[in-house]
Design a protein around this motif. Structure first.
Motif, mmCIF file in Angstrom:
data_model
loop_
_atom_site.group_PDB
_atom_site.id
_atom_site.type_symbol
_atom_site.label_atom_id
_atom_site.label_comp_id
_atom_site.label_asym_id
_atom_site.label_seq_id
_atom_site.Cartn_x
_atom_site.Cartn_y
_atom_site.Cartn_z
ATOM 1 N N TRP A 240 0.788 -1.211 -0.034
ATOM 2 C CA TRP A 240 0.126 0.119 0.000
ATOM 3 C C TRP A 240 0.809 1.247 0.141
ATOM 4 C CZ3 TRP A 240 0.336 -3.394 3.893
ATOM 5 C CH2 TRP A 240 1.079 -2.915 5.007
ATOM 6 N N ARG A 241 2.110 1.084 0.377
ATOM 7 C CA ARG A 241 2.946 2.224 0.676
ATOM 8 C C ARG A 241 3.588 2.675 -0.734
ATOM 9 N NH1 ARG A 241 7.137 1.496 4.523
ATOM 10 N NH2 ARG A 241 8.295 3.385 3.762
ATOM 11 N N MET A 242 3.526 1.517 -1.817
ATOM 12 C CA MET A 242 4.260 1.602 -3.161
ATOM 13 C C MET A 242 3.597 2.974 -3.834
ATOM 14 S SD MET A 242 4.785 -2.080 -4.088
ATOM 15 C CE MET A 242 5.793 -3.007 -3.040
ATOM 16 N N ALA A 243 2.190 2.897 -3.649
ATOM 17 C CA ALA A 243 1.290 4.067 -4.413
ATOM 18 C C ALA A 243 1.684 5.420 -3.836
ATOM 19 C CB ALA A 243 -0.156 3.822 -4.323
ATOM 20 N N THR A 244 2.115 5.428 -2.489
ATOM 21 C CA THR A 244 1.976 6.980 -2.089
ATOM 22 C C THR A 244 3.383 7.364 -1.632
ATOM 23 O OG1 THR A 244 1.832 6.013 0.156
ATOM 24 C CG2 THR A 244 -0.159 6.584 -0.838
ATOM 25 N N CYS A 245 4.467 6.714 -1.853
ATOM 26 C CA CYS A 245 5.644 7.213 -1.456
ATOM 27 C C CYS A 245 6.133 8.212 -2.655
ATOM 28 C CB CYS A 245 6.935 6.114 -1.547
ATOM 29 S SG CYS A 245 6.871 5.011 -3.088
ATOM 30 N N VAL A 246 7.169 8.994 -2.431
ATOM 31 C CA VAL A 246 7.506 10.218 -3.182
ATOM 32 C C VAL A 246 8.783 9.952 -3.877
ATOM 33 C CG1 VAL A 246 7.756 12.577 -3.194
ATOM 34 C CG2 VAL A 246 6.014 11.724 -1.810
ATOM 35 N N PRO A 247 9.059 10.281 -4.990
ATOM 36 C CA PRO A 247 10.343 10.012 -5.698
ATOM 37 C C PRO A 247 11.442 11.093 -5.056
ATOM 38 C CG PRO A 247 8.837 11.007 -7.274
ATOM 39 C CD PRO A 247 8.154 10.884 -5.911
ATOM 40 N N TYR A 248 12.626 10.458 -4.863
ATOM 41 C CA TYR A 248 13.733 11.634 -4.632
ATOM 42 C C TYR A 248 13.847 12.516 -6.041
ATOM 43 C CZ TYR A 248 14.796 8.146 -0.993
ATOM 44 O OH TYR A 248 14.883 7.287 0.052
ATOM 45 N N GLN A 249 13.799 13.554 -5.724
ATOM 46 C CA GLN A 249 13.749 14.685 -6.781
ATOM 47 C C GLN A 249 14.960 14.486 -7.711
ATOM 48 O OE1 GLN A 249 10.939 16.246 -7.814
ATOM 49 N NE2 GLN A 249 12.004 16.885 -9.611
ATOM 50 N N ASP A 250 16.122 14.520 -7.118
ATOM 51 C CA ASP A 250 17.400 14.291 -7.890
ATOM 52 C C ASP A 250 17.538 13.103 -8.368
ATOM 53 O OD1 ASP A 250 17.522 12.769 -5.293
ATOM 54 O OD2 ASP A 250 19.700 12.880 -5.041
ATOM 55 N N ALA A 251 16.930 12.076 -7.876
ATOM 56 C CA ALA A 251 16.560 11.053 -8.996
ATOM 57 C C ALA A 251 15.970 11.044 -10.288
ATOM 58 C CB ALA A 251 16.161 9.532 -8.199
ATOM 59 N N LEU A 252 14.666 11.587 -9.851
ATOM 60 C CA LEU A 252 13.882 11.652 -11.317
ATOM 61 C C LEU A 252 14.582 12.644 -12.187
ATOM 62 C CD1 LEU A 252 11.208 11.572 -12.611
ATOM 63 C CD2 LEU A 252 10.672 13.632 -11.158
ATOM 64 N N GLU A 253 15.373 13.760 -11.630
ATOM 65 C CA GLU A 253 15.933 14.858 -12.617
ATOM 66 C C GLU A 253 17.097 14.146 -13.275
ATOM 67 O OE1 GLU A 253 16.939 18.212 -10.181
ATOM 68 O OE2 GLU A 253 14.972 18.669 -9.875
ATOM 69 N N ILE A 254 18.079 13.389 -12.808
ATOM 70 C CA ILE A 254 18.965 12.837 -13.364
ATOM 71 C C ILE A 254 18.655 11.612 -14.170
ATOM 72 C CG2 ILE A 254 21.232 11.254 -12.857
ATOM 73 C CD1 ILE A 254 21.948 14.166 -12.154
ATOM 74 N N LEU A 255 17.927 10.833 -13.860
ATOM 75 C CA LEU A 255 17.620 9.597 -14.588
ATOM 76 C C LEU A 255 16.758 10.055 -15.857
ATOM 77 C CD1 LEU A 255 16.347 7.077 -11.983
ATOM 78 C CD2 LEU A 255 18.556 7.338 -13.113
ATOM 79 N N ASN A 256 15.871 11.118 -15.870
ATOM 80 C CA ASN A 256 15.283 11.683 -16.968
ATOM 81 C C ASN A 256 16.327 12.311 -17.848
ATOM 82 O OD1 ASN A 256 12.811 10.453 -16.189
ATOM 83 N ND2 ASN A 256 11.904 12.458 -15.914
ATOM 84 N N LYS A 257 17.199 12.993 -17.385
ATOM 85 C CA LYS A 257 18.215 13.462 -18.152
ATOM 86 C C LYS A 257 19.161 12.397 -18.866
ATOM 87 C CE LYS A 257 22.719 15.284 -16.971
ATOM 88 N NZ LYS A 257 23.434 16.129 -15.984
ATOM 89 N N TRP A 258 19.591 11.366 -18.033
ATOM 90 C CA TRP A 258 20.334 10.118 -18.708
ATOM 91 C C TRP A 258 19.462 9.617 -19.847
ATOM 92 C CZ3 TRP A 258 22.135 7.157 -13.716
ATOM 93 C CH2 TRP A 258 23.069 8.007 -13.252
ATOM 94 N N TYR A 259 18.055 9.374 -19.692
ATOM 95 C CA TYR A 259 17.205 8.872 -20.801
ATOM 96 C C TYR A 259 17.262 9.941 -21.844
ATOM 97 C CZ TYR A 259 12.902 7.272 -23.073
ATOM 98 O OH TYR A 259 12.035 7.080 -23.883
ATOM 99 N N ASP A 260 17.082 11.078 -21.572
ATOM 100 C CA ASP A 260 17.129 12.245 -22.860
ATOM 101 C C ASP A 260 18.285 12.295 -23.613
ATOM 102 O OD1 ASP A 260 14.350 12.804 -22.097
ATOM 103 O OD2 ASP A 260 14.961 14.701 -21.251
ATOM 104 N N MET A 261 19.564 11.855 -22.827
ATOM 105 C CA MET A 261 20.797 11.731 -23.541
ATOM 106 C C MET A 261 21.223 10.600 -24.411
ATOM 107 S SD MET A 261 23.061 12.988 -20.301
ATOM 108 C CE MET A 261 24.816 12.779 -21.206
ATOM 109 N N GLY A 262 19.872 9.509 -24.425
ATOM 110 C CA GLY A 262 19.929 8.357 -25.071
ATOM 111 C C GLY A 262 20.159 7.284 -24.580
ATOM 112 N N HIS A 263 20.687 7.209 -23.094
ATOM 113 C CA HIS A 263 20.891 6.162 -22.604
ATOM 114 C C HIS A 263 19.832 5.010 -22.364
ATOM 115 C CE1 HIS A 263 24.960 7.914 -22.163
ATOM 116 N NE2 HIS A 263 24.430 8.884 -21.593
ATOM 117 N N ILE A 264 20.088 3.931 -21.863
ATOM 118 C CA ILE A 264 18.886 3.134 -21.580
ATOM 119 C C ILE A 264 18.953 2.966 -19.932
ATOM 120 C CG2 ILE A 264 17.974 0.555 -21.469
ATOM 121 C CD1 ILE A 264 19.524 0.169 -24.086
#
Length: 144
Positions: A49-73
């Protein structure tokens, strides 16, 4: 569902023209990233039940999406089970994570050894996502 933008894998073929395993360009990194305790609080499978309500670490979201946008898997590799797939995909999508895949059922514990005929780099998460830097460390290798 994973982001569908350009995929960094290219199709490869054998001498007879049969499609074989895809290949990564040399500059493309293939990241396997844990979820619980790495991109959000550590939520055990026994408390789904906590899986739906936990909050992402903002630094993780920003870095991972940046890596994705750079073309990494970006592939999430988690100890959550198949039973948690829908709630996990919904959570990733709700928070805007861009990714190519989700692997469930990673064994719990921390003594991982990835053995491959290709170079494998390991990065231990220490509490904050930042750009990566290079350091030289001692590693285990097979005796020749």
């Amino acid at each position: 569902m994973p982001e569908s933008a350009g995929h960094p894998l290219r199709k490869t073929y054998d001498n007879l023209g049969n499609e074989i395993s895809p290949q990564l360009d040399e500059e493309v990194k293939n990241y396997l990233i844990d979820i619980d305790g790495t991109i959000t609080d550590d939520v055990p499978n026994e408390e789904p039940w906590r899986m739906a309500t936990c909050v992402p670490y903002q630094d993780a979201l920003e870095i991972l999406n940046k890596w994705y946008d750079m073309g990494h898997i970006i592939t999430f590799f988690t100890s959550r089970t198949e039973e948690h797939r829908e709630i996990t995909e919904t959570w990733l999508d709700k928070h805007g994570f861009k990714y190519h895949g989700l692997l469930l059922g990673k064994p719990r514990g921390g003594n991982y050894h990835w053995i491959d005929n290709h170079i494998v780099r390991a990065t231990k998460f220490n509490g904050k996502f930042t750009d990566l830097i290079k350091k030289t460390k001692e590693i285990e290798v097979f005796k020749r």
